[in-house]
Scaffold this motif. Structure first.
Motif, PDB file in Angstrom:
ATOM      1  N   TRP A 260       0.875  -1.164   0.000  1.00 14.20           N
ATOM      2  CA  TRP A 260       0.000   0.000   0.000  1.00 14.20           C
ATOM      3  C   TRP A 260       0.912   1.212   0.000  1.00 14.20           C
ATOM      4  CZ3 TRP A 260      -4.921   0.180  -1.089  1.00 14.20           C
ATOM      5  CH2 TRP A 260      -5.708  -0.959  -0.895  1.00 14.20           C
TER       6      TRP A 260
ATOM      7  N   GLU B 137       1.036   5.443  -0.119  1.00 14.72           N
ATOM      8  CA  GLU B 137       0.216   6.617   0.159  1.00 14.72           C
ATOM      9  C   GLU B 137       1.039   7.884   0.006  1.00 14.72           C
ATOM     10  OE1 GLU B 137      -2.764   8.142   3.737  1.00 14.72           O
ATOM     11  OE2 GLU B 137      -1.657   6.268   3.957  1.00 14.72           O
TER      12      GLU B 137
ATOM     13  N   ASP C  29       0.149  12.365  -0.302  1.00 13.86           N
ATOM     14  CA  ASP C  29      -0.697  13.538  -0.511  1.00 13.86           C
ATOM     15  C   ASP C  29      -2.186  13.220  -0.605  1.00 13.86           C
ATOM     16  OD1 ASP C  29      -1.035  16.285  -0.768  1.00 13.86           O
ATOM     17  OD2 ASP C  29      -0.912  16.207  -2.960  1.00 13.86           O
ATOM     18  N   GLY C  30      -2.693  12.398   0.328  1.00 21.13           N
ATOM     19  CA  GLY C  30      -4.129  12.101   0.356  1.00 21.13           C
ATOM     20  C   GLY C  30      -4.582  11.033  -0.611  1.00 21.13           C
ATOM     21  N   SER C  31      -3.689  10.470  -1.410  1.00 18.06           N
ATOM     22  CA  SER C  31      -4.033   9.388  -2.332  1.00 18.06           C
ATOM     23  C   SER C  31      -3.364   8.105  -1.864  1.00 18.06           C
ATOM     24  CB  SER C  31      -3.563   9.708  -3.751  1.00 18.06           C
ATOM     25  OG  SER C  31      -4.239  10.838  -4.246  1.00 18.06           O
ATOM     26  N   ARG C  32      -4.038   6.973  -2.116  1.00 16.19           N
ATOM     27  CA  ARG C  32      -3.520   5.674  -1.676  1.00 16.19           C
ATOM     28  C   ARG C  32      -3.696   4.679  -2.820  1.00 16.19           C
ATOM     29  NH1 ARG C  32      -2.669   3.143   3.500  1.00 16.19           N
ATOM     30  NH2 ARG C  32      -3.479   1.028   3.567  1.00 16.19           N
ATOM     31  N   TRP C  33      -2.625   3.935  -3.121  1.00 17.78           N
ATOM     32  CA  TRP C  33      -2.641   2.960  -4.194  1.00 17.78           C
ATOM     33  C   TRP C  33      -2.210   1.598  -3.683  1.00 17.78           C
ATOM     34  CZ3 TRP C  33      -0.249   7.741  -5.044  1.00 17.78           C
ATOM     35  CH2 TRP C  33      -0.836   8.554  -6.009  1.00 17.78           C
TER      36      TRP C  33
ATOM     37  N   HIS D 162       5.864  10.337   1.765  1.00 16.26           N
ATOM     38  CA  HIS D 162       5.084   9.165   1.402  1.00 16.26           C
ATOM     39  C   HIS D 162       5.164   8.124   2.508  1.00 16.26           C
ATOM     40  CE1 HIS D 162       9.174   8.288   0.042  1.00 16.26           C
ATOM     41  NE2 HIS D 162       8.883   7.002   0.174  1.00 16.26           N
TER      42      HIS D 162
ATOM     43  N   GLU E  61       6.035  14.508 -10.957  1.00 16.30           N
ATOM     44  CA  GLU E  61       4.930  14.147 -10.080  1.00 16.30           C
ATOM     45  C   GLU E  61       4.932  12.654  -9.798  1.00 16.30           C
ATOM     46  OE1 GLU E  61       1.374  15.421 -12.009  1.00 16.30           O
ATOM     47  OE2 GLU E  61       1.847  17.540 -11.773  1.00 16.30           O
TER      48      GLU E  61
ATOM     49  N   CYS F 132       3.612   9.032  -9.852  1.00 17.62           N
ATOM     50  CA  CYS F 132       2.773   8.299 -10.789  1.00 17.62           C
ATOM     51  C   CYS F 132       2.877   6.799 -10.509  1.00 17.62           C
ATOM     52  CB  CYS F 132       3.119   8.621 -12.238  1.00 17.62           C
ATOM     53  SG  CYS F 132       4.811   8.282 -12.714  1.00 17.62           S
TER      54      CYS F 132
END
Length: 111
Positions: free
Chosen positions: A44, A46, A48-52, A68, A95, A97
């Motif tokens: 997992w 994470e 800046d408020g995004s999680r992949w 991160h 950025e 990605c």
């Protein structure tokens, strides 16, 4: 890896994470740019408020100085760090990605 001026461009790191307990890197940032990849298991990731979710076959590019966090229960992590000083020779993405890792790139990373 070195360029023609003998400047270090990048280096790699491998680690087995988690095992019987969960792994949490905590929030952190590196001076270097980072390519993050799980060769087994899933990570997992994470920022800046995004999680992949990064299963094998997906990678993440993290520009230097980007806060991160990485979490897993069990994964084999492979990461390559790239020196920011090589930016004069290579056009790194600006950025974060997440992308598909090709079979050739996978073999180069886990090599």
């Amino acid at each position: 890896m070195k360029d023609e001026d003998q400047t270090v461009i990048g280096w790699g790191h491998a680690d087995e994470l988690g095992g019987a307990v969960s792994f949490d890197s905590g929030w952190h940032a590196h001076e270097e740019h980072q390519l993050l990849y799980a060769s087994a298991g899933s990570l997992w990731f994470e920022v800046d408020g995004s999680r992949w979710l990064l299963p094998p076959g997906r990678g993440a590019w993290i520009p230097g100085q980007t806060p991160h966090r990485v979490e897993t229960r069990r994964a084999s992590l492979r990461t390559i760090y790239f020196s920011p000083s090589s930016a004069t020779h290579i056009a790194w993405p600006d950025e974060v990605c997440v992308f598909t890792v090709t079979s050739l790139a996978r073999e180069l990373v886990i090599g």
